[in-house]
Design a protein around this motif. Structure first.
Motif, PDB file in Angstrom:
ATOM      1  N   CYS A 203       0.851  -1.201   0.000  1.00  0.00           N
ATOM      2  CA  CYS A 203       0.000   0.000   0.000  1.00  0.00           C
ATOM      3  C   CYS A 203       0.880   1.241   0.000  1.00  0.00           C
ATOM      4  O   CYS A 203       0.647   2.199  -0.739  1.00  0.00           O
ATOM      5  CB  CYS A 203      -0.923   0.037   1.223  1.00  0.00           C
ATOM      6  N   PHE A 204       1.895   1.222   0.838  1.00  0.00           N
ATOM      7  CA  PHE A 204       2.823   2.355   0.953  1.00  0.00           C
ATOM      8  C   PHE A 204       3.506   2.623  -0.391  1.00  0.00           C
ATOM      9  O   PHE A 204       3.563   3.756  -0.872  1.00  0.00           O
ATOM     10  CB  PHE A 204       3.853   2.052   2.046  1.00  0.00           C
ATOM     11  N   ASN A 205       3.998   1.540  -1.016  1.00  0.00           N
ATOM     12  CA  ASN A 205       4.707   1.701  -2.287  1.00  0.00           C
ATOM     13  C   ASN A 205       3.790   2.256  -3.378  1.00  0.00           C
ATOM     14  O   ASN A 205       4.202   3.087  -4.182  1.00  0.00           O
ATOM     15  CB  ASN A 205       5.310   0.367  -2.734  1.00  0.00           C
ATOM     16  N   LEU A 206       2.539   1.792  -3.397  1.00  0.00           N
ATOM     17  CA  LEU A 206       1.606   2.277  -4.428  1.00  0.00           C
ATOM     18  C   LEU A 206       1.293   3.760  -4.244  1.00  0.00           C
ATOM     19  O   LEU A 206       1.168   4.502  -5.216  1.00  0.00           O
ATOM     20  CB  LEU A 206       0.310   1.445  -4.410  1.00  0.00           C
ATOM     21  N   VAL A 207       1.182   4.181  -2.972  1.00  0.00           N
ATOM     22  CA  VAL A 207       0.941   5.606  -2.704  1.00  0.00           C
ATOM     23  C   VAL A 207       2.201   6.399  -3.055  1.00  0.00           C
ATOM     24  O   VAL A 207       2.137   7.433  -3.722  1.00  0.00           O
ATOM     25  CB  VAL A 207       0.523   5.846  -1.229  1.00  0.00           C
ATOM     26  N   GLU A 208       3.338   5.889  -2.645  1.00  0.00           N
ATOM     27  CA  GLU A 208       4.611   6.593  -2.912  1.00  0.00           C
ATOM     28  C   GLU A 208       4.825   6.816  -4.409  1.00  0.00           C
ATOM     29  O   GLU A 208       5.309   7.857  -4.836  1.00  0.00           O
ATOM     30  CB  GLU A 208       5.787   5.793  -2.332  1.00  0.00           C
ATOM     31  N   ASP A 209       4.438   5.813  -5.206  1.00  0.00           N
ATOM     32  CA  ASP A 209       4.632   5.929  -6.655  1.00  0.00           C
ATOM     33  C   ASP A 209       3.524   6.743  -7.324  1.00  0.00           C
ATOM     34  O   ASP A 209       3.507   6.853  -8.561  1.00  0.00           O
ATOM     35  CB  ASP A 209       4.690   4.528  -7.282  1.00  0.00           C
ATOM     36  N   VAL A 266      11.516  -3.691   0.103  1.00  0.00           N
ATOM     37  CA  VAL A 266      10.784  -3.369   1.330  1.00  0.00           C
ATOM     38  C   VAL A 266      11.015  -1.911   1.717  1.00  0.00           C
ATOM     39  O   VAL A 266      12.154  -1.484   1.873  1.00  0.00           O
ATOM     40  CB  VAL A 266      11.249  -4.304   2.462  1.00  0.00           C
ATOM     41  N   PRO A 267       9.935  -1.123   1.833  1.00  0.00           N
ATOM     42  CA  PRO A 267      10.116   0.297   2.151  1.00  0.00           C
ATOM     43  C   PRO A 267      10.258   0.521   3.645  1.00  0.00           C
ATOM     44  O   PRO A 267       9.797  -0.290   4.454  1.00  0.00           O
ATOM     45  CB  PRO A 267       8.795   0.908   1.673  1.00  0.00           C
ATOM     46  N   ARG A 272       8.549  11.426   3.468  1.00  0.00           N
ATOM     47  CA  ARG A 272       7.542  12.245   2.811  1.00  0.00           C
ATOM     48  C   ARG A 272       6.217  11.482   2.628  1.00  0.00           C
ATOM     49  O   ARG A 272       5.140  11.999   2.913  1.00  0.00           O
ATOM     50  CB  ARG A 272       8.089  12.685   1.440  1.00  0.00           C
ATOM     51  N   THR A 273       6.314  10.250   2.139  1.00  0.00           N
ATOM     52  CA  THR A 273       5.079   9.492   1.882  1.00  0.00           C
ATOM     53  C   THR A 273       4.329   9.216   3.181  1.00  0.00           C
ATOM     54  O   THR A 273       3.094   9.296   3.228  1.00  0.00           O
ATOM     55  CB  THR A 273       5.413   8.176   1.152  1.00  0.00           C
ATOM     56  N   LYS A 275       4.249  11.069   5.697  1.00  0.00           N
ATOM     57  CA  LYS A 275       3.624  12.342   6.073  1.00  0.00           C
ATOM     58  C   LYS A 275       2.347  12.564   5.258  1.00  0.00           C
ATOM     59  O   LYS A 275       1.309  12.956   5.798  1.00  0.00           O
ATOM     60  CB  LYS A 275       4.631  13.478   5.835  1.00  0.00           C
ATOM     61  N   ILE A 276       2.429  12.273   3.970  1.00  0.00           N
ATOM     62  CA  ILE A 276       1.252  12.444   3.098  1.00  0.00           C
ATOM     63  C   ILE A 276       0.117  11.525   3.571  1.00  0.00           C
ATOM     64  O   ILE A 276      -1.039  11.948   3.698  1.00  0.00           O
ATOM     65  CB  ILE A 276       1.616  12.123   1.623  1.00  0.00           C
ATOM     66  N   ILE A 277       0.464  10.274   3.863  1.00  0.00           N
ATOM     67  CA  ILE A 277      -0.563   9.313   4.311  1.00  0.00           C
ATOM     68  C   ILE A 277      -1.192   9.801   5.604  1.00  0.00           C
ATOM     69  O   ILE A 277      -2.424   9.825   5.763  1.00  0.00           O
ATOM     70  CB  ILE A 277       0.051   7.897   4.491  1.00  0.00           C
ATOM     71  N   SER A 278      -0.334  10.246   6.516  1.00  0.00           N
ATOM     72  CA  SER A 278      -0.817  10.705   7.811  1.00  0.00           C
ATOM     73  C   SER A 278      -1.766  11.904   7.643  1.00  0.00           C
ATOM     74  O   SER A 278      -2.840  11.961   8.252  1.00  0.00           O
ATOM     75  CB  SER A 278       0.410  11.034   8.638  1.00  0.00           C
ATOM     76  N   GLU A 279      -1.400  12.847   6.779  1.00  0.00           N
ATOM     77  CA  GLU A 279      -2.255  14.036   6.568  1.00  0.00           C
ATOM     78  C   GLU A 279      -3.598  13.659   5.950  1.00  0.00           C
ATOM     79  O   GLU A 279      -4.643  14.146   6.375  1.00  0.00           O
ATOM     80  CB  GLU A 279      -1.530  15.048   5.661  1.00  0.00           C
ATOM     81  N   GLU A 280      -3.557  12.769   4.971  1.00  0.00           N
ATOM     82  CA  GLU A 280      -4.823  12.358   4.337  1.00  0.00           C
ATOM     83  C   GLU A 280      -5.728  11.630   5.328  1.00  0.00           C
ATOM     84  O   GLU A 280      -6.938  11.840   5.359  1.00  0.00           O
ATOM     85  CB  GLU A 280      -4.546  11.466   3.121  1.00  0.00           C
ATOM     86  N   LEU A 281      -5.116  10.766   6.156  1.00  0.00           N
ATOM     87  CA  LEU A 281      -5.920  10.021   7.142  1.00  0.00           C
ATOM     88  C   LEU A 281      -6.523  10.970   8.172  1.00  0.00           C
ATOM     89  O   LEU A 281      -7.678  10.814   8.574  1.00  0.00           O
ATOM     90  CB  LEU A 281      -5.072   8.950   7.829  1.00  0.00           C
TER      91      LEU A 281
END
Ligand code: NAD
Length: 311
Positions: A203-209, A266-267, A272-273, A275-281
């Protein structure tokens, strides 16, 4: 002759759940905590929860809430909890030296047949119990929160745990209505977290990309995969998605392998990513609404567990 009981060490979220689970099957339970005020509050909370479950037809077992509550006793003296217990479930915080220190105390009191079972989510049983003199009586029984409604228990023996101890632990979990799975040997993350981490990493990698946003990646699970997985495991899903698992392999093994080879390494879930996930959540669920959402989650799990029982 003191009747044999189950001892619960630590009266936090997990300790209270275990106490209610064992009492629901008619076992006498003695619960202990290092913090007296916490222990008193825990027993009151257990009483409230049992009443609530009874009122809402969620109570486990055949006894009334009152009968179950009467099976649960609290003690400030650890000796009274450990002595004459046939099973001890340790539920103190996830801090290695705190757990090991407690085991040193237990070593001096524990009888030779008593099982010492830890609720640890992360520590390997060999690491936890290496200095424990009764280490062949030690095992990990890792529950999933909230265990009263989510039945899985991962049972992980240390290399020196006897077969008899593993069998007795599994039988007890079965008997009280949990769903035990025994790992043949210890591995970091046990089974559940290895699978969970593989999912979070992807999930992390897909958001990061930049392939998909946070809301939609969670939807892939809640509206898609998760719907199946509440009832069928991934292997059984595959078995049904073709004319059996062998055919699934001949149909899909090549393409699965080709896709899987495109997985990134493995990430580290930071930067940065993260942080983005945290802000969106936090836009979706502000931090001051987490408790509200947790209540909704527990209620949803309760409904799901009832639906599964009917199935
Ligand atoms: P918690 O913080 O809610 O409760 C821990 C309790 O242990 C507290 O009441 C504390 O006063 C007590 N305590 C501390 N030191 C003690 C000692 N030396 N002797 C007796 N009591 C002591 O923690 P929790 O969430 O219930 O977690 C307990 C264990 O269960 C941890 O190992 C955790 O990894 C595991 N676990 C937790 C979850 C979860 O989602 N909460 C899920 C699975 C497993």
């Amino acid at each position: 002759n003191v009747p044999k009981h189950i001892g619960i060490l630590g009266s936090g979220i997990i300790g209270k759940n275990w106490a209610m689970i064992f009492a629901s099957a008619g076992y006498k339970v003695i619960i202990y905590d290092i913090d007296q005020e916490q222990l008193i509050n825990a027993v009151n909370d257990i009483q409230q929860q049992l009443k609530y479950f009874e009122k809402n037809q969620l109570l486990r077992g055949n006894l009334t809430a009152n009968e179950q509550f009467n099976l649960i006793e609290s003690k400030a003296d650890i000796t009274e909890v450990v002595k004459n217990a046939f099973f001890l479930q340790e539920c103190i915080p996830e801090v290695l030296n705190l757990k090991q220190k407690l085991y040193t105390t237990i070593d001096e009191i524990i009888e030779n047949e008593t099982i010492l079972s830890s609720s640890t989510s992360t520590f390997l049983p060999s690491i936890l119990s290496e200095g424990f003199l009764h280490r062949n009586q030690f095992i990990v029984s890792h529950p999933v929160n909230p265990p009263y409604f989510v039945p899985l228990v991962e049972i992980i023996p240390a290399p020196w745990t006897t077969i008899e101890i593993t069998k007795r632990t599994r039988d007890l979990m079965d008997e009280v209505g949990q769903s035990p799975v025994v790992l043949n040997r210890e591995v970091p993350g046990f089974a559940l977290n290895r699978i969970q981490y593989a999912i979070i990493n992807e999930c992390f990698n897909l958001v990061e990309d930049g392939i998909i946003n946070v809301e939609n990646i969670d939807k892939v699970m809640t509206e898609g995969l998760g719907m199946r997985y509440a009832f069928l495991g991934p292997l059984e899903t595959a078995h049904l998605n073709a004319e059996g698992f062998s055919q699934y392999c001949s149909n899909y093994a090549e393409s699965m392998y080709a896709v899987s080879k495109t997985f990134k390494s493995v990430p580290k879930i930071t930067g940065r990513t993260a942080k983005i996930i945290s802000e969106e959540l936090e836009k979706k669920i502000p931090l001051n609404k987490l408790n509200e959402k947790r209540k909704w989650r527990d209620l949803s799990l309760i409904k799901l567990s009832q639906l599964k029982k009917k199935n």
